[in-house]
Design an enzyme around this catalytic site. Sequence first.
Site, mmCIF file in Angstrom:
data_model
loop_
_atom_site.group_PDB
_atom_site.id
_atom_site.type_symbol
_atom_site.label_atom_id
_atom_site.label_comp_id
_atom_site.label_asym_id
_atom_site.label_seq_id
_atom_site.Cartn_x
_atom_site.Cartn_y
_atom_site.Cartn_z
ATOM 1 N N GLU A 1 81.268 -59.157 14.821
ATOM 2 C CA GLU A 1 80.501 -58.542 13.735
ATOM 3 C C GLU A 1 81.152 -58.827 12.391
ATOM 4 O O GLU A 1 82.377 -59.016 12.313
ATOM 5 C CB GLU A 1 80.437 -57.018 13.949
ATOM 6 C CG GLU A 1 79.649 -56.637 15.202
ATOM 7 C CD GLU A 1 79.757 -55.164 15.575
ATOM 8 O OE1 GLU A 1 79.145 -54.780 16.567
ATOM 9 O OE2 GLU A 1 80.476 -54.408 14.898
ATOM 10 N N CYS B 1 84.837 -49.047 8.267
ATOM 11 C CA CYS B 1 86.178 -49.408 8.688
ATOM 12 C C CYS B 1 86.532 -48.769 10.037
ATOM 13 O O CYS B 1 86.390 -47.561 10.211
ATOM 14 C CB CYS B 1 87.110 -48.835 7.617
ATOM 15 S SG CYS B 1 88.352 -49.953 7.143
#
Length: 342
Positions: free
Chosen positions: A92, A336
């Site tokens: 990703e 994150c």
Amino acid sequence: MEKDLKNKSFVEMEKILIDLGEKPYITKIIFRWIHECGISDFDKMNNISKVLKQKLKDKEFYISKLRIKKIFKDKDGTLKYLFKLQDNNSIEAVLLTDNNEKERFTLCISSQVGCKMNCAFCATGKMRFKRNLTSAEVVDQVIQIEKDSKKRISNVVFMGMGEPFDNYDNVLKSIYILNSPIGKNIGVRKITISTCGLIPGIKKLAEEKLQIRLAISLHSFFNETREKIMPIAKKYKLKEIKDSLLEYQLKTKRRISVEHLLIKNINDNDKEVNALINYLRNLDVYINLIEYNEFPGSLFKSVEREKMKLIKKKLETIGHTVACRYKRGDKIKAACGQLGSL
Ligand code: SF4
């Protein structure tokens, strides 16, 4: 990979073409087609001869291409790209719009399929490590996302899946390719490598004489706490990491970015903040306080924003430049520490 022209630096490609009996200037043309125009088919290169196209095919050269499997969109403008690799593995990458400058786009890219570091707060760490990405696969995240989004990517951060220093050679090669003025021409100063503290990588990078940004993600300034949340802390202790950072700064004169993930009841207490202050003494740093992003099965909780602001204030009082990085793209698991959690 041996025959993948996207995996070649300019110099390597030039050598291949010269060995095929071509003039060196052809390299610029092909390199530009691949890296600037994102073309992966020799037949679409309308300014190279049929003879050369055939020669390249006969010698089994090809240009690899990542396949975009799905694009996820968050209301805050964040886009997450799920790529399918040739061997069916997935990675990703996340495209972020700068909040203040609408024309500045930062791409967070992956360097590995999975990660060996197994950080307790990270979804990628929960995946099994499968393999390193080739430099072509790293570079192609930028090429394919620019093509799809029609945005000019200004900044690249190696903060996606994987520990970039655990795939040092391919990551460095991809940076040289991305920086090439004939290709994407992304300034090295606009590229950030983030590490969880792999000392050999920090030392090697210091020797590269690159104007790159180094980001360090340690998350606790007590070895015992670090070991609980980051198993790599058993191998690389805080004192040795600090020594390598001092050496890095002495050699490069570059400011280091400290990515500090705030986790509730782990590192949000006064003792930890004081240890952080003490640790950063003698280092020229910029601090990012990162809001923790929960994911399915995650064990930790985020710190309240008010508390984050108090910690920011405390760090600023002693002269540090600090920014709070709040959740972006968390609704699409693009924030994150959430990559790979789908
Ligand atoms: S935080 Fe980074 S180094 Fe740690 S497991 Fe996740 S991807 Fe790997």
